[in-house]
Design a protein around this motif. Structure first.
Motif, PDB file in Angstrom:
ATOM      1  N   UNK A 287       0.826  -1.212   0.000  1.00 17.36           N
ATOM      2  CA  UNK A 287       0.000   0.000   0.000  1.00 17.36           C
ATOM      3  C   UNK A 287       0.856   1.256   0.000  1.00 17.36           C
ATOM      4  N   UNK A 288       2.163   1.109   0.182  1.00 15.16           N
ATOM      5  CA  UNK A 288       3.054   2.267   0.278  1.00 15.16           C
ATOM      6  C   UNK A 288       3.734   2.578  -1.048  1.00 15.16           C
ATOM      7  N   UNK A 289       4.245   3.788  -1.142  1.00 13.21           N
ATOM      8  CA  UNK A 289       5.152   4.154  -2.223  1.00 13.21           C
ATOM      9  C   UNK A 289       6.397   4.749  -1.587  1.00 13.21           C
ATOM     10  N   UNK A 290       7.549   4.125  -1.870  1.00 11.96           N
ATOM     11  CA  UNK A 290       8.824   4.564  -1.310  1.00 11.96           C
ATOM     12  C   UNK A 290       9.792   4.752  -2.468  1.00 11.96           C
ATOM     13  N   UNK A 291      10.137   5.996  -2.808  1.00  7.53           N
ATOM     14  CA  UNK A 291      11.007   6.237  -3.963  1.00  7.53           C
ATOM     15  C   UNK A 291      12.447   5.805  -3.710  1.00  7.53           C
ATOM     16  N   UNK A 292      13.073   5.284  -4.763  1.00  8.04           N
ATOM     17  CA  UNK A 292      14.486   4.939  -4.735  1.00  8.04           C
ATOM     18  C   UNK A 292      15.265   5.997  -5.525  1.00  8.04           C
ATOM     19  N   UNK A 293      16.582   5.976  -5.413  1.00 16.12           N
ATOM     20  CA  UNK A 293      17.408   6.971  -6.066  1.00 16.12           C
ATOM     21  C   UNK A 293      17.358   6.887  -7.595  1.00 16.12           C
ATOM     22  N   UNK A 294      17.021   5.721  -8.144  1.00 15.11           N
ATOM     23  CA  UNK A 294      16.963   5.594  -9.592  1.00 15.11           C
ATOM     24  C   UNK A 294      15.616   6.024 -10.157  1.00 15.11           C
ATOM     25  N   UNK A 295      14.846   6.773  -9.347  1.00 12.47           N
ATOM     26  CA  UNK A 295      13.572   7.365  -9.771  1.00 12.47           C
ATOM     27  C   UNK A 295      12.490   6.316 -10.032  1.00 12.47           C
ATOM     28  N   UNK A 296      12.606   5.188  -9.370  1.00  4.49           N
ATOM     29  CA  UNK A 296      11.565   4.164  -9.379  1.00  4.49           C
ATOM     30  C   UNK A 296      11.235   3.830  -7.933  1.00  4.49           C
ATOM     31  N   UNK A 297      10.011   3.351  -7.672  1.00  6.31           N
ATOM     32  CA  UNK A 297       9.666   3.011  -6.291  1.00  6.31           C
ATOM     33  C   UNK A 297      10.210   1.655  -5.873  1.00  6.31           C
ATOM     34  N   UNK A 298      10.347   1.466  -4.583  1.00  7.56           N
ATOM     35  CA  UNK A 298      10.664   0.153  -4.049  1.00  7.56           C
ATOM     36  C   UNK A 298       9.623  -0.840  -4.547  1.00  7.56           C
ATOM     37  N   UNK A 299      10.034  -1.981  -5.089  1.00  8.69           N
ATOM     38  CA  UNK A 299       9.043  -2.942  -5.589  1.00  8.69           C
ATOM     39  C   UNK A 299       8.061  -3.376  -4.498  1.00  8.69           C
ATOM     40  N   UNK A 300       6.886  -3.762  -4.935  1.00 10.55           N
ATOM     41  CA  UNK A 300       5.885  -4.286  -4.015  1.00 10.55           C
ATOM     42  C   UNK A 300       6.110  -5.793  -3.891  1.00 10.55           C
ATOM     43  N   UNK A 301       6.432  -6.240  -2.687  1.00 11.85           N
ATOM     44  CA  UNK A 301       6.745  -7.656  -2.473  1.00 11.85           C
ATOM     45  C   UNK A 301       6.546  -7.999  -1.012  1.00 11.85           C
ATOM     46  N   UNK A 302       6.129  -9.236  -0.771  1.00 11.86           N
ATOM     47  CA  UNK A 302       5.858  -9.682   0.590  1.00 11.86           C
ATOM     48  C   UNK A 302       7.064  -9.619   1.499  1.00 11.86           C
ATOM     49  N   UNK A 303       8.261  -9.817   0.937  1.00 10.40           N
ATOM     50  CA  UNK A 303       9.455  -9.796   1.772  1.00 10.40           C
ATOM     51  C   UNK A 303       9.662  -8.425   2.395  1.00 10.40           C
ATOM     52  N   UNK A 304       9.351  -7.369   1.653  1.00  5.65           N
ATOM     53  CA  UNK A 304       9.493  -6.030   2.211  1.00  5.65           C
ATOM     54  C   UNK A 304       8.420  -5.772   3.271  1.00  5.65           C
ATOM     55  N   UNK A 305       7.200  -6.226   3.015  1.00  9.67           N
ATOM     56  CA  UNK A 305       6.134  -6.074   4.015  1.00  9.67           C
ATOM     57  C   UNK A 305       6.527  -6.762   5.320  1.00  9.67           C
ATOM     58  N   UNK A 306       7.124  -7.937   5.216  1.00 11.58           N
ATOM     59  CA  UNK A 306       7.552  -8.699   6.396  1.00 11.58           C
ATOM     60  C   UNK A 306       8.604  -7.918   7.189  1.00 11.58           C
TER      61      UNK A 306
END
Length: 384
Positions: A287-306
């Motif tokens: 549900x989040x958007x977290x920008x990365x330095x390469x101008x793309x967001x952090x991918x949406x994946x269960x490992x990050x949610x965990x």
């Protein structure tokens, strides 16, 4: 000590981990409430095995009510609105208030955004869609299988590529060699692009080695179920006998309509603490958007949610009871990549590395496939 109530919105990976970790760390006087509309938690990575008949629905899901045994209050109902300022939510006509709220509502799947997509194929990102795909694939003896990503951004970036390779393995075991051709039509320019060109090239190589056609930059505009044909923005078309697709994603309506939403509907959260700009509200996972330095967001994946859930739980415990020390989410993540023939690759690294994510991809092996099987079993056992 004043008793506090923490509302956890969503019973996916992030919500379950947050609720269980909070209940384990907080004193019994505090209340942890998990809210979800579904009766059961489904292991999303296992849907890939469900779609080829290697799992049943019951094997890959658990009743959320089991969390009551851990002292978590489970509320089942539709979250109709979020009052961020007052840290309250309306659930099926009932208002629930908290001292803190963790939003882990994921992403909504919206196949209706593509004209004709609903009913033309099988959405293997859902339990029912994975089941119907297995049934349809079991009947197919020859023809063309299309695996489609209907939009360039979606959760579990490896999944459609895994799906194509697992379906290839499935048909190799069931029909005459060459009787079924598999093509993957991707809206994105390259597989798992945020992970780097070396990862993209490796995944393309895996597809090509199996004879799977790969067509990047093919944004579908409409689908004809009657003609069994895909229409793309670049003017090309493709026929299919069986269609397996990843639908477009969008922010949940209740989030989109809340003051928490950014311009695109997702929730902007601090990349390290997952705090939102509203005091007492945290957001984690898809549900989040977290920008990365390469101008793309952090991918949406269960490992990050965990990982994010563990950070929020520890920091909330520190804020409420002073236990432990504050921690930060560091951007590390990992995932298996199923390639068929009882093999899996494994990617891991730091997505917060600059100027580009630092990701290593390990080649497919039987050992890594068995590690994924073990992970599935351990995860469901540990949290339920």
């Amino acid at each position: 000590m004043t008793s506090q109530t923490i509302l956890v919105l969503g019973g996916g990976v992030g919500g379950v981990v947050t609720a269980v970790e909070l209940r384990k760390r907080l004193s019994a006087g505090h209340r942890v409430v998990l809210i979800d509309r579904e009766e059961r938690h489904v292991s999303q990575p296992s849907l890939l095995w469900l779609m080829i008949g290697r799992r049943s629905a019951r094997q890959i899901s658990r009743p959320l009510d089991r969390l009551r045994r851990r002292g978590i209050d489970v509320v089942r109902g539709d979250i109709e609105s979020i009052d961020a300022a007052n840290r309250s939510v309306m659930v099926s006509g009932r208002e629930l208030r908290g001292d803190a709220v963790v939003v882990s509502l994921g992403a909504d799947l919206a196949p209706e955004m593509i004209n004709g997509l609903v009913g033309a194929g099988h959405n293997f990102y859902t339990l029912t869609g994975a089941q119907s795909l297995f049934q349809a694939a079991s009947r197919l003896r020859e023809g063309r299988v299309a695996v489609l990503t209907a939009a360039p951004a979606y959760k579990c970036p490896a999944a459609p590529y895994e799906a194509a390779m697992l379906l290839d393995d499935f048909f190799r075991r069931r029909v005459a060699l060459g009787a079924v051709r598999i093509d993957l039509y991707a809206a994105e320019p390259a597989p798992m692009g945020v992970a780097g060109q070396h990862v993209s090239a490796a995944v393309v190589g895996m597809l090509e080695a199996k004879g799977i056609g790969y067509h990047a930059g093919h944004q579908v505009t409409s689908v004809s179920a009657e003609d069994r044909r895909l229409y793309f923005r670049n003017g090309t078309t493709a026929d299919f006998d069986l269609l397996a697709y990843v639908p477009p994603h969008r922010a949940p309506r209740v989030v989109f309509d809340s003051p928490l939403a950014s311009d695109q509907g997702w929730i902007a959260a601090d990349r390290n603490t997952l705090a939102t700009t509203t005091p007492g509200i945290w957001a984690i996972g898809d549900v989040t958007t977290i920008p990365l330095k390469l101008c793309k967001p952090l991918p949406k994946a269960g490992v990050f949610a965990h990982h994010q859930a563990a950070v929020v739980a520890r920091n909330l415990t520190h804020a409420i009871e002073g236990k432990g020390a504050p921690v930060s989410f560091d951007g590390h993540g990992e995932c298996f990549i199923e390639t068929g023939n009882m093999r899996a690759g494994f990617g891991s690294g730091n997505f917060y590395a600059e100027p580009f994510p630092d990701i290593a991809l390990h080649q497919p092996s039987v050992t890594r496939h068995l590690a994924k099987v073990l992970f599935e079993k351990q995860w469901l056992h540990r949290w339920f």
